[in-house]
Design an enzyme around this catalytic site. Structure first.
Site, short mmCIF file in Angstrom:
data_model
loop_
_atom_site.label_atom_id
_atom_site.label_comp_id
_atom_site.label_asym_id
_atom_site.label_seq_id
_atom_site.Cartn_x
_atom_site.Cartn_y
_atom_site.Cartn_z
N THR A 192 15.44 -27.25 28.12
CA THR A 192 16.31 -27.78 29.16
C THR A 192 15.80 -27.41 30.55
O THR A 192 15.77 -28.25 31.45
CB THR A 192 17.75 -27.26 28.97
N LYS A 222 21.14 -6.42 39.05
CA LYS A 222 21.52 -5.35 39.98
C LYS A 222 23.02 -5.31 40.19
O LYS A 222 23.51 -4.58 41.04
CB LYS A 222 20.82 -5.55 41.32
N ARG A 278 22.93 -22.85 33.79
CA ARG A 278 23.26 -22.55 32.40
C ARG A 278 23.82 -21.15 32.36
O ARG A 278 23.28 -20.22 32.97
CB ARG A 278 22.02 -22.65 31.52
#
Lengths: 181, 312
Positions: B59, B86, B108
């Site tokens: 994708t 982080k 995504r």
């Protein structure tokens, strides 16, 4: 938008005569007809290119190759239009390198469509020559572009629109000048 | 008819006209992908950010190629290399990216609804490239393009979708799309992986969605067989005893496929687990259109980028 019809520029019979003349000019200018491709620009250039090909066939019994070009993805105003235009298909014969391409459109106005068409053609190959055939040249060019074959030159004002009506897309067959109200 | 929306978050809220517009536009872009110069200047000067919080090759690459072939600048960010490690929140990440003025953000995420959340905070077009077990709209669109190419229509088509429906955003997006266009979808798989009750959402659809009694019944007389991937990363719950057993009871082999129509096609969203949900002789056989799906994926994503990020 409302339109007011102002004048008839060409009747169907006029269009037929003019196309016959343009076809014979194309034949005269291009001794090797097997090397030319008539490429119609979507939408109304497509049936016009077919008609020119038919006229040439009637005259010289040569079947000239044809193709179609959709310039939407090459427009210079895409990022400023509110609605994305529908993209039609571009269909060109396998290899256009070395060919003489004759672009066919209904109306030559600002020249921006032809500029886009030239850019797109070059992405497909390196034609030997590119010529331009239009049914109507209405002036008002914004780019240094001119036609090689012109059906009719029509003087227009900025507020006028030239409508080329073809049975493939319209209920009628003629060319008219309309004014936006 | 243009696409009157900022984002593409799912198939559920798309109209039939919008779906057809995307598919028709994708048709033109398929041609571009077979040209010598596979690039048009349409999105020159536009920026597309691929923001992937979950692993993906197909994708992400597909969106990247789609953007590049439209002349957009595409940037890929994956979670493992982003500030998420982080401790930055999703919204902060999105707003920081937005500050760099991209035109589209493809996202995504493993959480359902993450793209919807981001879409509220940014002006860029947001395209859902898969959110949790919710939707994967461009996958359903590329599946539809592949089906349309092979079958020419959707109305009345019998489509079997087999496998882990519970965790599958592909199954969900396909159910929405195919039933809107008039196809009849039958789900089958291990009972532990079938979200019974889901079919009630489709009561008013043009087509239909139902759960078949078993895999063979779903496949019987099908025009299209779509196999879902067994998502190893989501099987901690012990939904079925073993991969071997899964393959025997729910996998697609030539014998099972012979129950479908003689001209049936086989789809799989990838990546394939050969020998688990689908046997190699099916994957590599004449019914398989799995690689056509991948090719159509680029065209569909070009269409979506053009329609969402092309204008002002």
């Amino acid at each position: 938008m409302d339109f007011k019809e102002k004048a008839v520029v060409m009747t169907a019979a006029d269009m037929n005569r003019v196309m016959a003349r343009m076809a014979s000019q194309i034949v005269e200018n291009n001794p090797d007809l097997s090397n030319i491709i008539l490429v119609g620009i979507h939408r109304r250039g497509v049936p016009l290119a077919e008609r020119l090909a038919n006229k040439i066939k009637e005259m010289d019994s040569v079947a000239v190759a044809t193709g179609t070009l959709d310039i939407t993805l090459y427009r210079d105003d895409l990022s400023t239009v509110a609605e994305q235009p529908v993209v039609n298909s571009t269909q060109l014969p396998a290899n256009i390198t070395g060919k003489t391409i004759i672009l066919v459109d209904d109306v030559l106005y600002t020249g921006r469509t032809v500029r886009a068409a030239l850019d797109e053609l070059i992405d497909f190959g390196r034609p030997h020559r590119v010529q331009l055939a239009v049914l109507v040249d209405r002036g008002w060019r914004e780019l240094p572009i001119q036609a090689d074959y012109i059906g009719k030159y029509v003087n227009t004002t900025e507020h006028e629109i030239i409508k080329v009506m073809l049975p493939e897309y319209d209920e009628d067959e003629r060319v008219i000048v309309v004014e936006t109200k | 008819m243009p696409l009157h929306r900022k984002d593409l978050l799912g198939i559920e809220d798309l109209s039939v006209e919008e779906i057809n517009l995307i598919l028709d536009t994708a048709e033109t872009f398929r041609d571009i992908n077979s040209r010598r110069i596979k690039k048009v200047p349409t999105l020159r000067g536009k920026t597309v950010i691929n923001l992937f919080f979950e692993a993906s090759t197909r994708t992400r690459t597909s969106f990247e190629i789609a953007g590049k072939r439209l002349s957009a600048d595409t940037i890929n960010i994956s979670a493992s290399t982003s500030s998420v490690v982080k401790g930055e929140t999703l919204i902060d990440t999105a707003q920081n990216l937005e500050a760099m003025a991209p035109d589209a953000i493809v996202i995504r995420h493993s959480s359902s609804g993450a793209p919807h959340q981001i879409a509220k905070y940014v002006n860029s077009a947001v395209i859902n490239a898969g959110d949790g077990a919710h939707e994967h709209p461009t996958q359903a669109l590329l599946d539809a393009l592949t089906i349309r190419h092979n079958k020419g229509k959707f109305a009345g088509l019998k489509v079997a979708i087999i496998g882990d429906v519970l965790h599958s955003r592909v199954a969900r997006s396909n159910a929405y799309l195919l039933s809107k266009l008039g196809a009849h979808v039958s789900f089958a798989g291990p009972n532990t992986l079938l979200p019974h009750g889901f079919e009630k959402q489709f009561a008013n659809a043009e087509g239909s969605v139902r759960f078949a009694a078993n895999v063979n019944e779903a496949i019987a007389d099908a025009d299209v067989v779509m196999m879902l991937r067994i998502q190893m990363e989501r099987q901690a719950g012990g939904f079925f005893p073993s991969l071997k057993e899964y393959s025997i009871h729910y996998g697609l082999n030539l014998k099972r496929l012979s129950l479908a129509k003689p001209d049936a096609i086989v789809l799989h969203p990838g990546p394939i687990n050969r020998g688990v949900e689908i046997e190699s002789d099916v994957v590599d056989g004449p019914y398989s259109v799995i690689l056509d799906q991948v090719a159509n994926g680029v065209a569909v994503r070009m269409a979506v980028l053009y329609l969402l990020a092309g204008g002002e």
